[in-house]
Each structure stands twice: as C-alpha cells, then as structure tokens.
Design a protein around this motif. Structure first.
Motif, PDB file in Angstrom:
ATOM      1  N   MET A   1       0.860  -1.252   0.083  1.00  0.00           N
ATOM      2  CA  MET A   1      -0.223   0.011  -0.015  1.00  0.00           C
ATOM      3  C   MET A   1       0.844   1.274   0.246  1.00  0.00           C
ATOM      4  O   MET A   1       0.556   2.143  -1.005  1.00  0.00           O
ATOM      5  CB  MET A   1      -0.886   0.065   1.179  1.00  0.00           C
ATOM      6  N   PHE A   2       1.776   1.322   0.894  1.00  0.00           N
ATOM      7  CA  PHE A   2       2.605   2.564   1.164  1.00  0.00           C
ATOM      8  C   PHE A   2       3.443   2.677  -0.152  1.00  0.00           C
ATOM      9  O   PHE A   2       3.730   3.763  -0.820  1.00  0.00           O
ATOM     10  CB  PHE A   2       3.434   2.375   2.188  1.00  0.00           C
ATOM     11  N   LYS A   3       4.261   1.664  -0.373  1.00  0.00           N
ATOM     12  CA  LYS A   3       5.149   1.887  -1.742  1.00  0.00           C
ATOM     13  C   LYS A   3       4.275   2.206  -3.153  1.00  0.00           C
ATOM     14  O   LYS A   3       4.832   3.255  -3.765  1.00  0.00           O
ATOM     15  CB  LYS A   3       5.756   0.441  -2.077  1.00  0.00           C
ATOM     16  N   ASP A   4       3.287   1.880  -3.330  1.00  0.00           N
ATOM     17  CA  ASP A   4       2.401   2.112  -4.332  1.00  0.00           C
ATOM     18  C   ASP A   4       1.962   3.497  -4.281  1.00  0.00           C
ATOM     19  O   ASP A   4       1.927   4.386  -5.093  1.00  0.00           O
ATOM     20  CB  ASP A   4       1.295   1.213  -4.512  1.00  0.00           C
ATOM     21  N   GLY A   5       1.552   3.846  -2.956  1.00  0.00           N
ATOM     22  CA  GLY A   5       1.124   5.315  -2.683  1.00  0.00           C
ATOM     23  C   GLY A   5       2.212   6.310  -3.105  1.00  0.00           C
ATOM     24  O   GLY A   5       1.959   7.397  -3.399  1.00  0.00           O
ATOM     25  N   LEU A   6       3.628   5.842  -2.487  1.00  0.00           N
ATOM     26  CA  LEU A   6       4.723   6.788  -2.522  1.00  0.00           C
ATOM     27  C   LEU A   6       4.850   7.090  -4.126  1.00  0.00           C
ATOM     28  O   LEU A   6       5.224   7.981  -4.480  1.00  0.00           O
ATOM     29  CB  LEU A   6       5.855   6.333  -1.747  1.00  0.00           C
ATOM     30  N   LYS A   7       4.961   5.930  -4.867  1.00  0.00           N
ATOM     31  CA  LYS A   7       5.199   5.802  -6.390  1.00  0.00           C
ATOM     32  C   LYS A   7       4.226   6.805  -6.953  1.00  0.00           C
ATOM     33  O   LYS A   7       4.457   7.706  -7.969  1.00  0.00           O
ATOM     34  CB  LYS A   7       5.319   4.416  -6.807  1.00  0.00           C
ATOM     35  N   ASP A   8       2.951   6.397  -6.396  1.00  0.00           N
ATOM     36  CA  ASP A   8       1.798   7.530  -7.212  1.00  0.00           C
ATOM     37  C   ASP A   8       1.983   8.802  -6.735  1.00  0.00           C
ATOM     38  O   ASP A   8       1.744   9.845  -7.826  1.00  0.00           O
ATOM     39  CB  ASP A   8       0.445   7.016  -6.795  1.00  0.00           C
ATOM     40  N   ALA A   9       2.466   9.371  -5.593  1.00  0.00           N
ATOM     41  CA  ALA A   9       2.627  10.518  -5.258  1.00  0.00           C
ATOM     42  C   ALA A   9       3.716  11.214  -5.937  1.00  0.00           C
ATOM     43  O   ALA A   9       3.767  12.386  -6.347  1.00  0.00           O
ATOM     44  CB  ALA A   9       2.869  10.833  -3.815  1.00  0.00           C
ATOM     45  N   THR A  37      14.306  20.003  -8.395  1.00  0.00           N
ATOM     46  CA  THR A  37      12.916  19.427  -7.774  1.00  0.00           C
ATOM     47  C   THR A  37      12.824  17.860  -8.600  1.00  0.00           C
ATOM     48  O   THR A  37      11.678  17.596  -8.217  1.00  0.00           O
ATOM     49  CB  THR A  37      11.766  20.199  -8.051  1.00  0.00           C
ATOM     50  N   ASN A  38      13.723  17.539  -9.399  1.00  0.00           N
ATOM     51  CA  ASN A  38      13.660  16.130  -9.727  1.00  0.00           C
ATOM     52  C   ASN A  38      14.051  15.324  -8.976  1.00  0.00           C
ATOM     53  O   ASN A  38      15.243  15.226  -8.230  1.00  0.00           O
ATOM     54  CB  ASN A  38      14.579  16.046 -11.098  1.00  0.00           C
ATOM     55  N   GLY A  39      13.635  14.115  -8.722  1.00  0.00           N
ATOM     56  CA  GLY A  39      13.937  13.160  -7.855  1.00  0.00           C
ATOM     57  C   GLY A  39      13.655  13.280  -6.401  1.00  0.00           C
ATOM     58  O   GLY A  39      12.721  13.974  -6.023  1.00  0.00           O
ATOM     59  N   GLY A  40      14.233  12.375  -5.510  1.00  0.00           N
ATOM     60  CA  GLY A  40      13.969  12.443  -4.259  1.00  0.00           C
ATOM     61  C   GLY A  40      12.974  11.437  -3.741  1.00  0.00           C
ATOM     62  O   GLY A  40      12.341  10.925  -4.683  1.00  0.00           O
ATOM     63  N   LYS A  41      12.621  11.196  -2.467  1.00  0.00           N
ATOM     64  CA  LYS A  41      11.759  10.169  -1.993  1.00  0.00           C
ATOM     65  C   LYS A  41      10.170  10.700  -2.194  1.00  0.00           C
ATOM     66  O   LYS A  41       9.365  10.078  -2.363  1.00  0.00           O
ATOM     67  CB  LYS A  41      12.018  10.024  -0.619  1.00  0.00           C
ATOM     68  N   ARG A  42      10.068  12.062  -2.119  1.00  0.00           N
ATOM     69  CA  ARG A  42       8.658  12.606  -2.332  1.00  0.00           C
ATOM     70  C   ARG A  42       7.960  12.499  -0.993  1.00  0.00           C
ATOM     71  O   ARG A  42       6.627  12.286  -1.105  1.00  0.00           O
ATOM     72  CB  ARG A  42       7.951  12.190  -3.449  1.00  0.00           C
TER      73      ARG A  42
END
Length: 287
Positions: A1-9, A37-42
């Motif tokens: 759930m979290f990894k998918d949410g982080l990727k979507d964000a 602003t490119n990259g990073g964990k978000r």
C-alpha cells in the motif's frame, strides 16, 4: 500500500512540476528549478496527499508541490559553499556545481516563492481562508520559527565551544527537519478544516525519527547508494544522535518514536495505515 502510494505521489508531483515549469521561459534559473525538484523520495508530498485522503480530499496536488518546492529550495541553499559546501545531491552535481553560485541562489529564491504561489492559487482550494491558513503556517514552518531557525542553530553549533546536548539537538532538528514534515502531515486536516492535533503529534515523532535515521545513515550508509557524501558530521566533530546515544541507542530511540507516531494516529483507525507505513519506512530506508 505505502510503496504504491509513494510511487503514485512521486508520479503526480513529477507531472505537476513539468506542467508548472512548461509555463516559464527556458532560462538557466528555470532549468535549475526543474533540476532541483527532480527526484527524491517525495515523502513530504506523500504525507500531504495521504493526510488529505484520510479527510476525504482526493486532490491535494498544489500543497504537495508547494512543500516539495520549499524542500528543494532548502537543499539548494544548504549545498552552497557558504553553508554545507556539497558537490553531490541525489547522485548528481549540486545546482551551484552544475551552473554557478549566483544561479543556485536564484533557483532557491524562486522555488521558495513558488511554494507560496502554489498554496495561494485558487487551484489549491476554493476557500481563500484555507489557502491563507496554508500559506501562513507554511511561512512559519519554513522561516525563522522553523526550518531556517534550525539551520541557523546548526551553523552556530559548528563554532560553539561545547558540542550540543541531546535536548539542544532535538530543538535544532525540530526546526531544521521537523517543521516541514509537520506542515506536510497537517496539510490534509487544514484542507478539510479539521483538527490537526493527531497529525501534529504523529509528525513531531516522525520528524525526529527521520533525523535520527539520517544520523545513522551518515555513519552506516553507502555514499553511492545515498547519492551524497557520508561521514561529514563526524569529520566536523558535530554532536549527533549517534554520537550522544551510540548507534544502538539511536536505533532504539528512532524505533520508539515511530511507535509513538503510529499511536497518535489511532483516531483515524484503518484509514491511517498509509501514514503508519510511512513512519516505519522512515527508519527502514537506506537512503
């Protein structure tokens, strides 16, 4: 759930920034803004979006972009020779290395003002009172009551006669790292005009755990994997959570803080699982 949410964000933030910068002329300062602003964990953007989601708000892109812009500005300025003097950020040359110091200063300035433009835009929220609240609290989190204060205390510590105590490090990091994380987590409640208290308690524990994890990675992390220099705190003789608590003690403190963060989310029940997973990610990450 979290990894998918982080990727979507991350995907939504990347697309959002691309749309924003496409409106500007193709100048070095704009190129630098896009680069920074490119990259990073978000993670901060994720906290904004997820805290909004648990309050029934699906579109929180503008405040998510805003906090990532403010965070990026802080990194660009933090990397300057007059501050931490870093050559690498996210595995790439820092902005002042890729362009020059003057451009880097302007990139940071432009990203800071962009953050406020985004939360004050009608696209952020239909109610101007909500937009005003977001801008006011972001100013406090980013400025001399928050992140800038923490950075100033960090600079002062480098020339102090005595290393900082644990309480002093906590106060420093509550500003330098914690303030923007706190704003990110509270943003969803502010958008919904709801009580921020549970998210504030969550974010206070999370922000401190995040910094402890950073201190641990500065000792144990791999420079290639992290994309930046490691071991700099020890080289400078700076007091950190690791130097004061020891490696095992720091890990234990971070784990306890994550449990506190998760407990603070109990009013939201199962809806808060994404934020719980985010807290656990903070101390499990390798970068």
């Amino acid at each position: 759930m979290f990894k998918d949410g982080l990727k979507d964000a991350a995907a939504r933030v990347d697309a959002g920034f691309a749309e924003v910068f496409a409106r500007y002329p193709d100048l070095p300062v704009i190129q630098g803004m896009a680069y920074a602003t490119n990259g990073g964990k978000r993670l901060r953007a994720y906290l904004v979006m997820e805290s909004a989601r648990i309050h029934g708000i699906e579109n929180a892109l503008m405040p998510a972009l805003a906090i990532e812009a403010i965070h990026a500005y802080s990194l660009v300025h933090d990397d300057l020779p007059s501050m931490d003097d870093d050559d690498l950020r996210r595995g790439l040359p820092t902005v002042h290395k890729k362009w020059d110091e003057g451009t880097a200063v302007l990139v940071g300035d432009a990203l800071q003002t962009l953050g406020f433009e985004l939360v004050l835009s009608p696209e952020c929220h239909a109610d101007p009172a909500v937009r005003s609240d977001l801008a006011l609290t972001l100013a406090r989190a980013a400025g001399a009551q928050g992140m800038v204060l923490g950075q100033a205390l960090d600079i002062a510590a480098e020339t102090a006669d005595q290393p900082l105590t644990l309480d002093e490090i906590i106060a420093l990091q509550n500003g330098k790292t914690g303030a923007l994380i706190r704003w990110s987590a509270e943003a969803g409640a502010r958008l919904a005009q709801a009580d921020t208290a549970p998210l504030t308690a969550y974010a206070d524990a999370l922000g401190l755990a995040f910094q402890i994890a950073d201190d641990i990675l500065d000792v144990t992390g791999d420079e290639a994997a992290m994309g930046k220099a490691v071991g700099k705190d020890a080289d400078r003789g700076k007091a950190t959570f690791v130097s004061l608590l020891g490696l095992d003690g720091a890990k234990s403190r971070a784990e306890n803080l994550v449990e506190q963060a998760c407990e603070a989310l109990s009013p939201y029940g199962n809806k808060a699982q994404g934020l719980i997973d985010a807290a656990r990610f903070v101390i499990a990450r390798q970068t």
